[in-house]
Structure formats: C-alpha cells, structure tokens
Design a protein around this motif. Structure first.
Motif, PDB file in Angstrom:
ATOM      1  N   ASN A 152       0.667  -1.291  -0.076  1.00  0.00           N
ATOM      2  CA  ASN A 152      -0.270  -0.064   0.184  1.00  0.00           C
ATOM      3  C   ASN A 152       0.677   1.241   0.113  1.00  0.00           C
ATOM      4  O   ASN A 152       0.302   2.309   0.661  1.00  0.00           O
ATOM      5  CB  ASN A 152      -0.846   0.216   1.201  1.00  0.00           C
ATOM      6  CG  ASN A 152      -1.725  -1.340   1.408  1.00  0.00           C
ATOM      7  OD1 ASN A 152      -2.036  -1.901   0.354  1.00  0.00           O
ATOM      8  ND2 ASN A 152      -2.344  -1.262   2.505  1.00  0.00           N
ATOM      9  N   HIS A 212      -0.296   5.522   0.057  1.00  0.00           N
ATOM     10  CA  HIS A 212      -1.856   5.121   0.343  1.00  0.00           C
ATOM     11  C   HIS A 212      -1.664   5.752   2.012  1.00  0.00           C
ATOM     12  O   HIS A 212      -0.837   5.354   2.815  1.00  0.00           O
ATOM     13  CB  HIS A 212      -2.274   3.793   0.584  1.00  0.00           C
ATOM     14  CG  HIS A 212      -2.990   3.422  -0.838  1.00  0.00           C
ATOM     15  ND1 HIS A 212      -4.114   3.707  -1.165  1.00  0.00           N
ATOM     16  CD2 HIS A 212      -2.312   2.716  -1.659  1.00  0.00           C
ATOM     17  CE1 HIS A 212      -4.093   3.152  -2.588  1.00  0.00           C
ATOM     18  NE2 HIS A 212      -2.925   2.525  -2.813  1.00  0.00           N
ATOM     19  N   ASN A 271      -4.158   7.707  -0.285  1.00  0.00           N
ATOM     20  CA  ASN A 271      -3.809   8.578  -1.864  1.00  0.00           C
ATOM     21  C   ASN A 271      -5.148   9.342  -2.025  1.00  0.00           C
ATOM     22  O   ASN A 271      -6.079   9.256  -1.022  1.00  0.00           O
ATOM     23  CB  ASN A 271      -3.531   7.546  -3.088  1.00  0.00           C
ATOM     24  CG  ASN A 271      -4.767   6.755  -3.194  1.00  0.00           C
ATOM     25  OD1 ASN A 271      -6.042   6.712  -2.812  1.00  0.00           O
ATOM     26  ND2 ASN A 271      -4.664   5.607  -4.123  1.00  0.00           N
ATOM     27  N   ASP A 302      -8.438   7.618  -1.600  1.00  0.00           N
ATOM     28  CA  ASP A 302      -8.674   7.109  -0.398  1.00  0.00           C
ATOM     29  C   ASP A 302      -9.258   8.530   0.481  1.00  0.00           C
ATOM     30  O   ASP A 302     -10.349   8.457   1.138  1.00  0.00           O
ATOM     31  CB  ASP A 302      -7.651   6.724   0.406  1.00  0.00           C
ATOM     32  CG  ASP A 302      -6.942   5.360  -0.153  1.00  0.00           C
ATOM     33  OD1 ASP A 302      -7.754   4.616  -0.474  1.00  0.00           O
ATOM     34  OD2 ASP A 302      -5.709   5.258  -0.235  1.00  0.00           O
TER      35      ASP A 302
END
Ligand SMILES: Cc1cc2nc3c(=O)[nH]c(=O)nc-3n(C[C@H](O)[C@H](O)[C@H](O)COP(=O)(O)O)c2cc1C
Length: 163
Positions: free
Chosen positions: A140, A143, A145, A148
């Motif tokens: 990930n 993230h 990102n 999200d």
C-alpha cells in the motif's frame, strides 16, 4: 444538550475526533481530513484521556490496525470511561482494509457495550511496512492516496446527512 437545540444531526452539534497514528502517520491524514470536513476538534488519544467526551454531539475514533484491532491506547481510553458519548463513528487505515468489519470488532464492541450508537465505519489502505514487508518497501505504498481521501470526504458527507 449543546447549543440549546433538539436537532440530532451531526451538523447541529460539536464534533470531536480522537486518533492514534503510530506507524507512518497514515491515520493522521484521514483524521485531519475528517476534522476539516466535519469542523471537528481533533485530538490524540493522550489528549482525550481523562476528558469528558459526552459533551460532544458526535465523536469519531480511529487509528491504524495493529494485530487485528485498533491501537491499544484507543481501546484503553474507551475502557476508562464512566460516561460515554451517545453517538460515535469509527475509522481506521490498515494493511488489509478488506478485513475492516472484523478488525473493527474490538473497538466497536467496547463502544456498543458503553452504550454508544455507531453512526458509521470507514477504513482505507495505509502504507504498511511491518516485519519483513519493509524489505520490499511495504504494501500500500503512497496510501492513503487521493482516492482514499475522496472516499473519506464522502464518508464525512454521509455523516453530516445522517440522523
Ligand atoms: C505492528 C503492526 C501490526 C499491524 N497489524 C495489522 C493487521 O493486523 N491488519 C492490518 O490490516 N494491518 C496491520 N498493520 C498495518 C497498519 O494497520 C497500517 O500500516 C496502518 O495504516 C498504520 O496506520 P498509522 O500509520 O496511522 O499508524 C500493522 C502494522 C504494524 C506496524
């Protein structure tokens, strides 16, 4: 009662967000965004310890997921309450967000046991370099990102619309 009104919407009262983010600051990004969307008071678990959160109309609780549950300090905070806030929401960042429901169980169970009504739950991917994962740069990467953060924004909008 806050502001002397009877309206129960998230928008109508003061919101607080309590978080722990100890690995890469992943959850801090989500907590900060939610706080700005909900015009909420943002505090760490340490800052929330010993404070009466019942005064807030809604309180959000979040952290990374560590060994299948939220950070132990957050669980300890809930365990320490004599009085619980009425309305809460839960969020997290995780290596495996697909396990959200299961990994939120420890915190959700405690909150429900204290009499809180859970308005919603959010989880997204967070950069994870635990154990041998760091050898390959972790999973990930990058993230949370923008996508999200967009999902978190939509989650906040739903909370604002919720009754
Ligand atoms: C010690 C440790 C244990 C972890 N255990 C899990 C786990 O059980 N499930 C999971 O999905 N992610 C797990 N992760 C990944 C973290 O939940 C993820 O990296 C999260 O975004 C960290 O949030 P933070 O940067 O806000 O602390 C673990 C990470 C660490 C450091």
């Amino acid at each position: 009662m806050i502001n002397g009104d009877e309206d129960n919407t998230v928008a109508s009262g003061k919101v607080a967000i309590v978080y722990a983010s100890v690995h890469h600051g992943n959850t801090r990004q989500i907590a900060t965004l939610l706080a700005s969307q909900l015009d909420a008071e943002l505090m760490t678990v340490e800052e929330a310890m010993g404070r009466c959160l019942k005064a807030y109309r809604v309180v959000g609780f979040g952290s990374g997921i560590y060994f299948g549950r939220h950070h132990h300090s957050l669980l300890k905070l809930v365990d320490s309450w004599n009085e619980a806030p009425d309305r809460v929401f839960i969020f997290s960042t995780a290596g495996l967000p697909i396990l959200r429901s299961l990994q939120h169980t420890a915190l959700r169970g405690r909150l429900v046991k204290k009499g809180c009504s859970v308005l919603g739950e959010f989880c997204c991917r967070g950069w994870d370099t635990v154990g041998p994962l760091w050898l390959m740069g972790g999973i990930n990467r990058k993230h949370p990102n923008e996508r999200d953060l967009d999902r978190a924004r939509r989650f906040a909008e739903k909370l604002l619309a919720s009754r």
